[in-house]
Design a protein around this motif. Structure first.
Motif, mmCIF file in Angstrom:
data_model
loop_
_atom_site.group_PDB
_atom_site.id
_atom_site.type_symbol
_atom_site.label_atom_id
_atom_site.label_comp_id
_atom_site.label_asym_id
_atom_site.label_seq_id
_atom_site.Cartn_x
_atom_site.Cartn_y
_atom_site.Cartn_z
ATOM 1 N N ARG A 1 0.822 -1.209 0.000
ATOM 2 C CA ARG A 1 0.000 0.000 0.000
ATOM 3 C C ARG A 1 0.859 1.263 0.000
ATOM 4 O O ARG A 1 0.342 2.371 0.138
ATOM 5 C CB ARG A 1 -0.953 -0.011 1.199
ATOM 6 N N GLY A 2 2.167 1.087 -0.099
ATOM 7 C CA GLY A 2 3.067 2.223 -0.180
ATOM 8 C C GLY A 2 3.418 2.838 1.156
ATOM 9 O O GLY A 2 3.963 3.947 1.209
ATOM 10 N N LEU A 3 3.139 2.130 2.244
ATOM 11 C CA LEU A 3 3.430 2.656 3.574
ATOM 12 C C LEU A 3 4.919 2.534 3.857
ATOM 13 O O LEU A 3 5.543 1.511 3.580
ATOM 14 C CB LEU A 3 2.616 1.895 4.622
ATOM 15 N N ARG A 4 5.472 3.578 4.448
ATOM 16 C CA ARG A 4 6.930 3.629 4.623
ATOM 17 C C ARG A 4 7.384 3.222 6.018
ATOM 18 O O ARG A 4 8.536 2.852 6.206
ATOM 19 C CB ARG A 4 7.444 5.040 4.293
ATOM 20 N N ARG A 5 6.518 3.360 7.001
ATOM 21 C CA ARG A 5 6.870 2.944 8.365
ATOM 22 C C ARG A 5 5.887 1.861 8.791
ATOM 23 O O ARG A 5 4.670 2.075 8.763
ATOM 24 C CB ARG A 5 6.818 4.124 9.330
#
Length: 289
Positions: A95-99
């Motif tokens: 989903r493109g989440l970075r953390r």
């Protein structure tokens, strides 16, 4: 996945029920965000919808999955593949989440602590009522068999080293009264160093939340053991039990079978004390990355 809109406080949430590859629930702020958290229940096996909503209201994408007791899964916590959780991390990453963080309660805390030693993509782990060792199964595996004891977990098809239960233990409570299992875990724990969860191998930041009156297992003692092996934050409450509640959550339901310790007030107070640390870690607003 079905999508609905929901307002939580001032944050508009989008909620989705997930049906494959496992049953689950995802809540996120409309428009998305940069942080995601995997949320695991304990031995109830439930999907933590309310906890996901509380976290999503902080701007975090929160995913909770059923990791046993669902279609194609073991009916109990027995030889559960830890790959179940790495796949959930995959979904959050896609989903493109970075953390990415993981939060678990009790057996879910055991799972996320083990996951942190295996999946270096995790930035933070929040273990509520944790254990410092991996335990034997609770209930039956895919084969429907409960005994002899086996590990609760596997990794790449191999069982994770575990502590078995002392067969000589008997509850102190009269028959029909809620049972406190703390004594079983304390008695069984002795002499099982090989089953220690190797948190020193984890790259994630650790937050450990534990009540001094936990009557399910000695989570505050376990938290201390974990913190002696590597840096971790401990938030504790002397009068809290096994089921701390976060701000915005309903009180835990009473049980006629199990003694969890604590009181609704003490459990809520511990959750409130842990909350700012938890939010900091899952959002990364003042975190290390």
């Amino acid at each position: 996945m079905d999508e609905t809109g929901r307002i939580a406080g001032l944050t508009e949430l989008v909620e989705r029920e997930i049906g494959s590859p496992w049953q689950g629930f995802l809540a996120e702020p409309r428009g998305g965000g940069r942080s995601g958290v995997l949320v695991l229940s304990g031995s109830s096996g439930r999907i933590e919808r309310e906890r996901c909503r509380v976290l999503a209201a902080q701007g975090v994408t929160a995913l909770s999955i059923r990791w046993f007791g669902g279609p194609g899964q073991a009916p109990g916590i027995c030889e559960i593949p830890l790959e179940t959780f790495t796949a959930a991390i995959d979904l959050l990453r896609e989903r493109g989440l970075r953390r990415i963080s993981a939060l678990g309660l009790s057996k879910g805390a055991e799972a996320v602590l083990l996951l942190a030693t295996l999946d270096q993509r995790l930035d933070a782990v929040i273990a509520i009522s944790p254990t410092s060792v991996a335990w034997a199964n609770v209930g039956a595996g895919l084969d429907g068999v409960t005994r002899p004891y086996r590990s609760s977990w596997t990794w790449r098809g191999a069982p994770v080293p575990y502590v078995g239960y002392d067969e000589g233990w008997q509850p102190a409570e009269p028959e029909g009264e809620p049972v406190a299992f703390r004594g079983l875990y304390e008695r069984s724990r002795a002499g099982y160093a090989e089953a220690a969860i190797p948190v020193e191998a984890a790259g994630a930041e650790l937050l450990l939340v534990a009540g001094g009156d936990d009557q399910m297992w000695p989570s505050l003692t376990f938290a201390g053991e974990l913190a002696r092996r590597r840096e971790a934050r401990i938030v504790s409450g002397a009068d809290a039990g096994h089921r701390p509640r976060l701000p915005g959550e309903s009180p835990a339901s009473p049980s006629s079978a199990y003694a969890y310790g604590g009181t609704p007030e003490a459990d809520a107070a511990l959750g409130a004390a842990a909350w700012p640390h938890l939010v900091e870690l899952v959002t990364g607003r003042t975190g290390r990355r």
